[in-house]
Design a protein around this motif. Structure first.
Motif, PDB file in Angstrom:
ATOM      1  N   VAL A 157       0.841  -1.211   0.000  1.00 19.71           N
ATOM      2  CA  VAL A 157       0.000   0.000   0.000  1.00 19.71           C
ATOM      3  C   VAL A 157       0.869   1.251   0.000  1.00 19.71           C
ATOM      4  O   VAL A 157       0.584   2.224  -0.713  1.00 19.71           O
ATOM      5  CB  VAL A 157      -0.933  -0.004   1.223  1.00 19.71           C
ATOM      6  CG1 VAL A 157      -1.661   1.328   1.358  1.00 19.71           C
ATOM      7  CG2 VAL A 157      -1.948  -1.137   1.108  1.00 19.71           C
ATOM      8  N   SER A 158       1.932   1.245   0.801  1.00 16.40           N
ATOM      9  CA  SER A 158       2.822   2.405   0.882  1.00 16.40           C
ATOM     10  C   SER A 158       3.499   2.683  -0.451  1.00 16.40           C
ATOM     11  O   SER A 158       3.624   3.840  -0.867  1.00 16.40           O
ATOM     12  CB  SER A 158       3.879   2.177   1.972  1.00 16.40           C
ATOM     13  OG  SER A 158       3.270   1.948   3.226  1.00 16.40           O
ATOM     14  N   VAL A 159       3.936   1.628  -1.137  1.00 18.95           N
ATOM     15  CA  VAL A 159       4.600   1.794  -2.433  1.00 18.95           C
ATOM     16  C   VAL A 159       3.627   2.342  -3.474  1.00 18.95           C
ATOM     17  O   VAL A 159       3.960   3.226  -4.265  1.00 18.95           O
ATOM     18  CB  VAL A 159       5.206   0.450  -2.898  1.00 18.95           C
ATOM     19  CG1 VAL A 159       5.708   0.559  -4.336  1.00 18.95           C
ATOM     20  CG2 VAL A 159       6.336   0.033  -1.967  1.00 18.95           C
ATOM     21  N   ILE A 160       2.405   1.820  -3.472  1.00 19.34           N
ATOM     22  CA  ILE A 160       1.393   2.259  -4.448  1.00 19.34           C
ATOM     23  C   ILE A 160       1.104   3.743  -4.304  1.00 19.34           C
ATOM     24  O   ILE A 160       0.796   4.438  -5.279  1.00 19.34           O
ATOM     25  CB  ILE A 160       0.099   1.425  -4.278  1.00 19.34           C
ATOM     26  CG1 ILE A 160       0.332   0.005  -4.803  1.00 19.34           C
ATOM     27  CG2 ILE A 160      -1.083   2.060  -5.019  1.00 19.34           C
ATOM     28  CD1 ILE A 160      -0.826  -0.933  -4.577  1.00 19.34           C
ATOM     29  N   LYS A 184      -2.498   8.212  -5.129  1.00 21.33           N
ATOM     30  CA  LYS A 184      -3.145   8.660  -3.900  1.00 21.33           C
ATOM     31  C   LYS A 184      -4.524   8.046  -3.734  1.00 21.33           C
ATOM     32  O   LYS A 184      -4.924   7.652  -2.628  1.00 21.33           O
ATOM     33  CB  LYS A 184      -3.240  10.195  -3.889  1.00 21.33           C
ATOM     34  CG  LYS A 184      -1.915  10.905  -3.686  1.00 21.33           C
ATOM     35  CD  LYS A 184      -1.348  10.607  -2.307  1.00 21.33           C
ATOM     36  CE  LYS A 184      -0.041  11.355  -2.077  1.00 21.33           C
ATOM     37  NZ  LYS A 184       0.563  11.002  -0.763  1.00 21.33           N
ATOM     38  N   ALA A 185      -5.277   7.973  -4.828  1.00 23.46           N
ATOM     39  CA  ALA A 185      -6.622   7.389  -4.767  1.00 23.46           C
ATOM     40  C   ALA A 185      -6.547   5.908  -4.406  1.00 23.46           C
ATOM     41  O   ALA A 185      -7.312   5.413  -3.565  1.00 23.46           O
ATOM     42  CB  ALA A 185      -7.339   7.580  -6.093  1.00 23.46           C
ATOM     43  N   LEU A 225      -5.708   1.609   2.011  1.00 25.16           N
ATOM     44  CA  LEU A 225      -5.593   1.890   3.439  1.00 25.16           C
ATOM     45  C   LEU A 225      -6.931   1.694   4.147  1.00 25.16           C
ATOM     46  O   LEU A 225      -6.984   1.193   5.275  1.00 25.16           O
ATOM     47  CB  LEU A 225      -5.088   3.318   3.666  1.00 25.16           C
ATOM     48  CG  LEU A 225      -3.581   3.551   3.581  1.00 25.16           C
ATOM     49  CD1 LEU A 225      -3.271   5.034   3.736  1.00 25.16           C
ATOM     50  CD2 LEU A 225      -2.842   2.747   4.656  1.00 25.16           C
ATOM     51  N   SER A 226      -8.005   2.098   3.489  1.00 25.87           N
ATOM     52  CA  SER A 226      -9.342   1.897   4.053  1.00 25.87           C
ATOM     53  C   SER A 226      -9.616   0.415   4.263  1.00 25.87           C
ATOM     54  O   SER A 226     -10.124  -0.007   5.307  1.00 25.87           O
ATOM     55  CB  SER A 226     -10.403   2.500   3.132  1.00 25.87           C
ATOM     56  OG  SER A 226     -10.229   3.893   2.983  1.00 25.87           O
ATOM     57  N   ILE A 269      -5.293  11.046   7.577  1.00 24.09           N
ATOM     58  CA  ILE A 269      -3.986  10.963   6.923  1.00 24.09           C
ATOM     59  C   ILE A 269      -3.858  11.974   5.794  1.00 24.09           C
ATOM     60  O   ILE A 269      -2.776  12.512   5.534  1.00 24.09           O
ATOM     61  CB  ILE A 269      -3.761   9.532   6.370  1.00 24.09           C
ATOM     62  CG1 ILE A 269      -3.687   8.533   7.516  1.00 24.09           C
ATOM     63  CG2 ILE A 269      -2.501   9.453   5.526  1.00 24.09           C
ATOM     64  CD1 ILE A 269      -3.526   7.096   7.068  1.00 24.09           C
ATOM     65  N   PHE A 270      -4.967  12.254   5.109  1.00 20.79           N
ATOM     66  CA  PHE A 270      -4.936  13.088   3.910  1.00 20.79           C
ATOM     67  C   PHE A 270      -5.212  14.565   4.202  1.00 20.79           C
ATOM     68  O   PHE A 270      -5.205  15.379   3.297  1.00 20.79           O
ATOM     69  CB  PHE A 270      -5.946  12.552   2.888  1.00 20.79           C
ATOM     70  CG  PHE A 270      -5.614  11.167   2.411  1.00 20.79           C
ATOM     71  CD1 PHE A 270      -4.781  10.966   1.327  1.00 20.79           C
ATOM     72  CD2 PHE A 270      -6.107  10.048   3.070  1.00 20.79           C
ATOM     73  CE1 PHE A 270      -4.465   9.695   0.894  1.00 20.79           C
ATOM     74  CE2 PHE A 270      -5.793   8.767   2.648  1.00 20.79           C
ATOM     75  CZ  PHE A 270      -4.963   8.593   1.552  1.00 20.79           C
ATOM     76  N   PHE A 271      -5.440  14.906   5.466  1.00 22.14           N
ATOM     77  CA  PHE A 271      -5.752  16.291   5.795  1.00 22.14           C
ATOM     78  C   PHE A 271      -4.813  16.894   6.837  1.00 22.14           C
ATOM     79  O   PHE A 271      -4.826  18.105   7.043  1.00 22.14           O
ATOM     80  CB  PHE A 271      -7.195  16.400   6.301  1.00 22.14           C
ATOM     81  CG  PHE A 271      -8.237  16.093   5.263  1.00 22.14           C
ATOM     82  CD1 PHE A 271      -8.589  17.039   4.316  1.00 22.14           C
ATOM     83  CD2 PHE A 271      -8.838  14.850   5.218  1.00 22.14           C
ATOM     84  CE1 PHE A 271      -9.540  16.761   3.347  1.00 22.14           C
ATOM     85  CE2 PHE A 271      -9.802  14.552   4.256  1.00 22.14           C
ATOM     86  CZ  PHE A 271     -10.147  15.517   3.320  1.00 22.14           C
ATOM     87  N   PHE A 272      -4.004  16.076   7.484  1.00 28.06           N
ATOM     88  CA  PHE A 272      -3.139  16.572   8.545  1.00 28.06           C
ATOM     89  C   PHE A 272      -1.722  16.053   8.362  1.00 28.06           C
ATOM     90  O   PHE A 272      -1.474  15.138   7.571  1.00 28.06           O
ATOM     91  CB  PHE A 272      -3.675  16.148   9.923  1.00 28.06           C
ATOM     92  CG  PHE A 272      -5.063  16.635  10.226  1.00 28.06           C
ATOM     93  CD1 PHE A 272      -5.278  17.926  10.684  1.00 28.06           C
ATOM     94  CD2 PHE A 272      -6.162  15.805  10.036  1.00 28.06           C
ATOM     95  CE1 PHE A 272      -6.559  18.382  10.962  1.00 28.06           C
ATOM     96  CE2 PHE A 272      -7.445  16.243  10.311  1.00 28.06           C
ATOM     97  CZ  PHE A 272      -7.640  17.541  10.770  1.00 28.06           C
ATOM     98  N   SER A 273      -0.799  16.633   9.118  1.00 28.62           N
ATOM     99  CA  SER A 273       0.595  16.197   9.078  1.00 28.62           C
ATOM    100  C   SER A 273       0.699  14.787   9.659  1.00 28.62           C
ATOM    101  O   SER A 273      -0.209  14.329  10.365  1.00 28.62           O
ATOM    102  CB  SER A 273       1.463  17.160   9.893  1.00 28.62           C
ATOM    103  OG  SER A 273       1.086  17.112  11.267  1.00 28.62           O
ATOM    104  N   PRO A 274       1.797  14.080   9.385  1.00 29.84           N
ATOM    105  CA  PRO A 274       1.916  12.698   9.862  1.00 29.84           C
ATOM    106  C   PRO A 274       1.723  12.529  11.369  1.00 29.84           C
ATOM    107  O   PRO A 274       1.010  11.625  11.808  1.00 29.84           O
ATOM    108  CB  PRO A 274       3.335  12.312   9.443  1.00 29.84           C
ATOM    109  CG  PRO A 274       3.603  13.140   8.236  1.00 29.84           C
ATOM    110  CD  PRO A 274       2.905  14.447   8.486  1.00 29.84           C
TER     111      PRO A 274
END
Length: 319
Positions: free
Chosen positions: A186-189, A197-198, A204-205, A249-254
């Motif tokens: 998932v991380s590589v994709i 990203k999509a 991830l979901s 994950i997609f709206f805030f910093s790590p």
């Protein structure tokens, strides 16, 4: 194209159903009211990951960094004397000091706190799931079933005694390795241009949904093959269920997204404990025109897991 269009409706219906099941957070109140131990664990998760972790991050960004910028300004006109502006090295030194002090804050506070939070939260999540499923079982609710009766009925040829324990341990090892490889995948994709990203969001979901339901499946001793079959056959439902947990994950910093997810994740574990997935899915069949096509979500991960296990002598003997 016609085949793709026929899959769009069942996928959308099941995705929305999964999302709504995850959003039924009133179940959290019901579980906490039924178990004091569960309530304490939830409160501890919020205290550690919310008040302490996110509170520290907020203090850093709203108090510590502005104070350092006031003491060690980054622009010449903010310095006390004009003579400092004549020395370009002063601005560079101020910048170096600011960065160094912030890094010290991260190294000696945030990173150790992150590791401590991750380990402790993982232990607490197991306790939360155990207490929640004990509540479900003790109340003899319909949701005590992880799957329908025909799915949780143990086969006649299931091993007993030590063989059963060995089988359970083997499935756990395989599951951990499978999900670890899937996470790397998932991380590589996520780095693939345009649609990475999509795809990352979707996978991830699915991954977080699997984590949420895995506690329940383990509690009711659902075999690995059955849970993977249910998951891959109804991937849209589980993608919808995992979506709310992944959104930060997609709206805030790590670091911020970690703190939020560490607080939200146990809530979704509780909603999964109260969700009878297969009954919900079966009830929705009249709502869409076609059957959702199975997608082998774990195909690559399963192949790689098998290859890894074959490297060990025990795996070679079984071959």
């Amino acid at each position: 194209m016609e085949s793709l269009a026929s899959q769009a409706r069942p996928a959308a219906v099941l995705w929305l159903a999964g999302f709504l099941q995850a959003a039924r957070l009133h179940r959290v109140v019901s579980f906490c009211a039924s178990s004091r131990a569960l309530f304490i664990r939830i409160a501890q998760c919020f205290l550690l990951n919310g008040l302490i972790f996110l509170g520290s991050l907020l203090t850093l960004k709203s108090v510590v960094i502005p104070t350092l910028l006031w003491i060690l300004p980054e622009q010449c006109n903010q310095m006390g004397g004009q003579h400092l502006c004549d020395h370009k090295a002063a601005i560079a030194i101020y910048s170096f000091l600011r960065s160094g002090l912030v890094e010290i804050f991260y190294v000696f506070w945030f990173y150790p706190l992150y590791v401590f939070s991750f380990i402790l939260s993982t232990l607490w999540y197991n306790d939360i799931a155990k207490h929640a499923l004990e509540v479900v079982k003790s109340k003899s609710l319909d949701s005590t079933r992880a799957l329908d009766a025909h799915n949780i009925t143990e086969p006649e040829d299931q091993p007993e005694g030590f063989d059963r324990v060995a089988l359970g341990i083997g499935e756990q090892v395989y599951s951990i390795l499978l999900l670890t490889i899937f996470f790397v995948e998932v991380s590589v994709i996520g780095y693939i241009p345009y649609f990475g990203k999509a795809m990352n969001f979707l996978l991830l979901s699915l991954m977080y949904a699997y984590y949420c339901f895995e506690y329940k499946w383990n509690f009711f001793a659902v075999s690995l093959n059955k849970r993977l079959d249910l998951f891959e056959s109804n991937w849209a439902f589980f993608a919808g269920f995992g979506a709310p947990c992944v959104l930060p994950i997609f709206f805030f910093s790590p670091l911020t997204s970690y703190g939020l997810m560490a607080m939200l994740y146990p809530l979704f574990v509780l909603t999964a404990a109260g969700t009878q997935a297969e009954q919900v899915i079966n009830a929705l069949k009249p709502a869409h025109e076609g059957k959702l096509q199975r997608i082998p979500v774990f195909f690559v991960a399963k192949r790689l897991t098998t290859q890894v296990l074959q490297l060990f002598p025990a795996g070679q003997k079984e071959e």
